[in-house]
Motif scaffolding. Structure first.
Motif, PDB file in Angstrom:
ATOM      1  N   LYS A  47       0.838  -1.193   0.000  1.00  6.56           N
ATOM      2  CA  LYS A  47       0.000   0.000   0.000  1.00  6.56           C
ATOM      3  C   LYS A  47       0.877   1.248   0.000  1.00  6.56           C
ATOM      4  O   LYS A  47       2.063   1.212   0.324  1.00  6.56           O
ATOM      5  CB  LYS A  47      -0.930   0.024   1.218  1.00  6.56           C
ATOM      6  CG  LYS A  47      -2.001  -1.033   1.176  1.00  6.56           C
ATOM      7  CD  LYS A  47      -2.962  -0.761   0.039  1.00  6.56           C
ATOM      8  CE  LYS A  47      -4.153  -1.690   0.051  1.00  6.56           C
ATOM      9  NZ  LYS A  47      -5.080  -1.382  -1.033  1.00  6.56           N
ATOM     10  N   LEU A  49       0.805   5.758   0.733  1.00  5.30           N
ATOM     11  CA  LEU A  49       0.151   6.898   1.372  1.00  5.30           C
ATOM     12  C   LEU A  49       0.788   8.147   0.781  1.00  5.30           C
ATOM     13  O   LEU A  49       2.011   8.195   0.612  1.00  5.30           O
ATOM     14  CB  LEU A  49       0.377   6.842   2.883  1.00  5.30           C
ATOM     15  CG  LEU A  49      -0.560   7.615   3.792  1.00  5.30           C
ATOM     16  CD1 LEU A  49      -2.008   7.205   3.590  1.00  5.30           C
ATOM     17  CD2 LEU A  49      -0.163   7.405   5.235  1.00  5.30           C
ATOM     18  N   GLN A  53      -2.475  12.999   1.925  1.00  2.87           N
ATOM     19  CA  GLN A  53      -3.328  12.220   2.819  1.00  2.87           C
ATOM     20  C   GLN A  53      -2.877  12.385   4.274  1.00  2.87           C
ATOM     21  O   GLN A  53      -3.707  12.516   5.165  1.00  2.87           O
ATOM     22  CB  GLN A  53      -3.274  10.729   2.467  1.00  2.87           C
ATOM     23  CG  GLN A  53      -4.028  10.318   1.242  1.00  2.87           C
ATOM     24  CD  GLN A  53      -3.822   8.839   0.999  1.00  2.87           C
ATOM     25  OE1 GLN A  53      -2.765   8.433   0.524  1.00  2.87           O
ATOM     26  NE2 GLN A  53      -4.827   8.035   1.335  1.00  2.87           N
ATOM     27  N   ASN A  56      -3.824  15.901   5.470  1.00  2.29           N
ATOM     28  CA  ASN A  56      -5.274  16.014   5.696  1.00  2.29           C
ATOM     29  C   ASN A  56      -5.701  15.266   6.955  1.00  2.29           C
ATOM     30  O   ASN A  56      -6.529  15.751   7.724  1.00  2.29           O
ATOM     31  CB  ASN A  56      -6.044  15.488   4.486  1.00  2.29           C
ATOM     32  CG  ASN A  56      -5.926  16.392   3.284  1.00  2.29           C
ATOM     33  OD1 ASN A  56      -5.559  17.565   3.383  1.00  2.29           O
ATOM     34  ND2 ASN A  56      -6.201  15.852   2.109  1.00  2.29           N
ATOM     35  N   HIS A  57      -5.137  14.091   7.161  1.00  3.34           N
ATOM     36  CA  HIS A  57      -5.473  13.295   8.337  1.00  3.34           C
ATOM     37  C   HIS A  57      -5.078  14.027   9.627  1.00  3.34           C
ATOM     38  O   HIS A  57      -5.856  14.089  10.586  1.00  3.34           O
ATOM     39  CB  HIS A  57      -4.790  11.931   8.262  1.00  3.34           C
ATOM     40  CG  HIS A  57      -5.085  11.043   9.417  1.00  3.34           C
ATOM     41  ND1 HIS A  57      -6.287  10.379   9.554  1.00  3.34           N
ATOM     42  CD2 HIS A  57      -4.346  10.725  10.509  1.00  3.34           C
ATOM     43  CE1 HIS A  57      -6.267   9.673  10.677  1.00  3.34           C
ATOM     44  NE2 HIS A  57      -5.104   9.864  11.281  1.00  3.34           N
ATOM     45  N   LYS A 141      -3.043   5.514  -7.367  1.00  6.91           N
ATOM     46  CA  LYS A 141      -4.309   5.711  -6.637  1.00  6.91           C
ATOM     47  C   LYS A 141      -4.948   4.381  -6.237  1.00  6.91           C
ATOM     48  O   LYS A 141      -5.618   4.292  -5.218  1.00  6.91           O
ATOM     49  CB  LYS A 141      -5.289   6.534  -7.468  1.00  6.91           C
ATOM     50  CG  LYS A 141      -4.921   7.996  -7.541  1.00  6.91           C
ATOM     51  CD  LYS A 141      -5.962   8.790  -8.293  1.00  6.91           C
ATOM     52  CE  LYS A 141      -5.571  10.254  -8.357  1.00  6.91           C
ATOM     53  NZ  LYS A 141      -6.552  11.047  -9.094  1.00  6.91           N
ATOM     54  N   LEU A 144      -3.544   3.280  -2.791  1.00  5.11           N
ATOM     55  CA  LEU A 144      -3.548   4.176  -1.635  1.00  5.11           C
ATOM     56  C   LEU A 144      -4.230   3.529  -0.429  1.00  5.11           C
ATOM     57  O   LEU A 144      -5.294   2.934  -0.547  1.00  5.11           O
ATOM     58  CB  LEU A 144      -4.228   5.502  -1.984  1.00  5.11           C
ATOM     59  CG  LEU A 144      -3.441   6.420  -2.915  1.00  5.11           C
ATOM     60  CD1 LEU A 144      -4.277   7.657  -3.257  1.00  5.11           C
ATOM     61  CD2 LEU A 144      -2.107   6.829  -2.303  1.00  5.11           C
ATOM     62  N   PHE A 145      -3.600   3.681   0.695  1.00  2.79           N
ATOM     63  CA  PHE A 145      -4.100   3.193   1.981  1.00  2.79           C
ATOM     64  C   PHE A 145      -5.039   4.238   2.551  1.00  2.79           C
ATOM     65  O   PHE A 145      -4.758   5.429   2.501  1.00  2.79           O
ATOM     66  CB  PHE A 145      -2.905   2.957   2.926  1.00  2.79           C
ATOM     67  CG  PHE A 145      -3.275   2.500   4.287  1.00  2.79           C
ATOM     68  CD1 PHE A 145      -3.874   1.260   4.488  1.00  2.79           C
ATOM     69  CD2 PHE A 145      -3.023   3.297   5.386  1.00  2.79           C
ATOM     70  CE1 PHE A 145      -4.201   0.820   5.755  1.00  2.79           C
ATOM     71  CE2 PHE A 145      -3.350   2.865   6.657  1.00  2.79           C
ATOM     72  CZ  PHE A 145      -3.941   1.628   6.851  1.00  2.79           C
ATOM     73  N   GLN A 146      -6.151   3.794   3.085  1.00  4.25           N
ATOM     74  CA  GLN A 146      -7.106   4.716   3.698  1.00  4.25           C
ATOM     75  C   GLN A 146      -6.893   4.771   5.198  1.00  4.25           C
ATOM     76  O   GLN A 146      -6.962   3.750   5.870  1.00  4.25           O
ATOM     77  CB  GLN A 146      -8.550   4.283   3.377  1.00  4.25           C
ATOM     78  CG  GLN A 146      -8.879   4.322   1.902  1.00  4.25           C
ATOM     79  CD  GLN A 146      -8.658   5.684   1.272  1.00  4.25           C
ATOM     80  OE1 GLN A 146      -9.083   6.711   1.789  1.00  4.25           O
ATOM     81  NE2 GLN A 146      -7.961   5.707   0.145  1.00  4.25           N
ATOM     82  N   LEU A 147      -6.612   5.957   5.673  1.00  7.27           N
ATOM     83  CA  LEU A 147      -6.418   6.160   7.121  1.00  7.27           C
ATOM     84  C   LEU A 147      -7.751   6.176   7.842  1.00  7.27           C
ATOM     85  O   LEU A 147      -8.748   6.572   7.327  1.00  7.27           O
ATOM     86  CB  LEU A 147      -5.671   7.468   7.370  1.00  7.27           C
ATOM     87  CG  LEU A 147      -4.209   7.475   6.937  1.00  7.27           C
ATOM     88  CD1 LEU A 147      -3.650   8.878   6.958  1.00  7.27           C
ATOM     89  CD2 LEU A 147      -3.408   6.582   7.864  1.00  7.27           C
TER      90      LEU A 147
END
Length: 147
Positions: A47, A49, A53, A56-57, A141, A144-147
């Motif tokens: 994955k 990041l 991201q 934003n996190h 894309k 991409l890992f979702q936090l």
């Protein structure tokens, strides 16, 4: 350097209208390097990041409108170099890409090392440009890992 918080996190109020319009708010977060390390440690093999991201996190986490892009870049590099110098408790900094999936030439041993690590995890790397060649993760894309 990784554990030197320098009185962070802190949220500063921005008055410059060009900055407010560019980033969409007045509350700018300055997060400590260790916060970046904690986020990057979450990214599993295969994955990716993006720096955006992460920013934003962190902004969401600290109720800010945005995270300072300059300190974010510096602190992500601090995380990378700190991890590179350790023999255990490695932070997978090579899984962090810049805008549009671009590799980071400032990471330890440069783009070639990041490229090798990402290819070993199944990513394809492409180059763009003729004189100022930049390297990107193909179809980043999708990974991409979702936090």
């Amino acid at each position: 350097m990784l554990h030197d918080s320098k009185d962070m996190p802190k949220v500063k109020t921005i008055d410059k209208e060009e900055v407010v319009s560019r980033y969409g708010g007045r509350k700018m977060l300055l997060a400590p390097p260790i916060d970046y390390d904690k986020i990057i440690k979450q990214v599993p093999q295969g994955k990716l990041l993006s720096t955006e991201q992460i920013r934003n996190h962190l902004a969401y986490q600290y109720d800010a409108d945005f995270t300072c892009p300059l300190t974010a870049g510096i602190f992500i590099n601090i995380v990378a170099w700190a991890s590179y110098q350790r023999t255990e408790d490695i932070t997978p900094y090579w899984r962090i890409v810049k805008t549009k999936g671009e590799l980071n030439p400032k990471f330890p041993r440069g783009i070639e090392a990041q490229k090798q690590k990402l290819e070993a995890e199944g990513h394809s790397i492409i180059s763009k440009g003729k004189k100022n060649i930049k390297y990107y993760v193909k179809d980043y894309k999708q990974s991409l890992f979702q936090l």
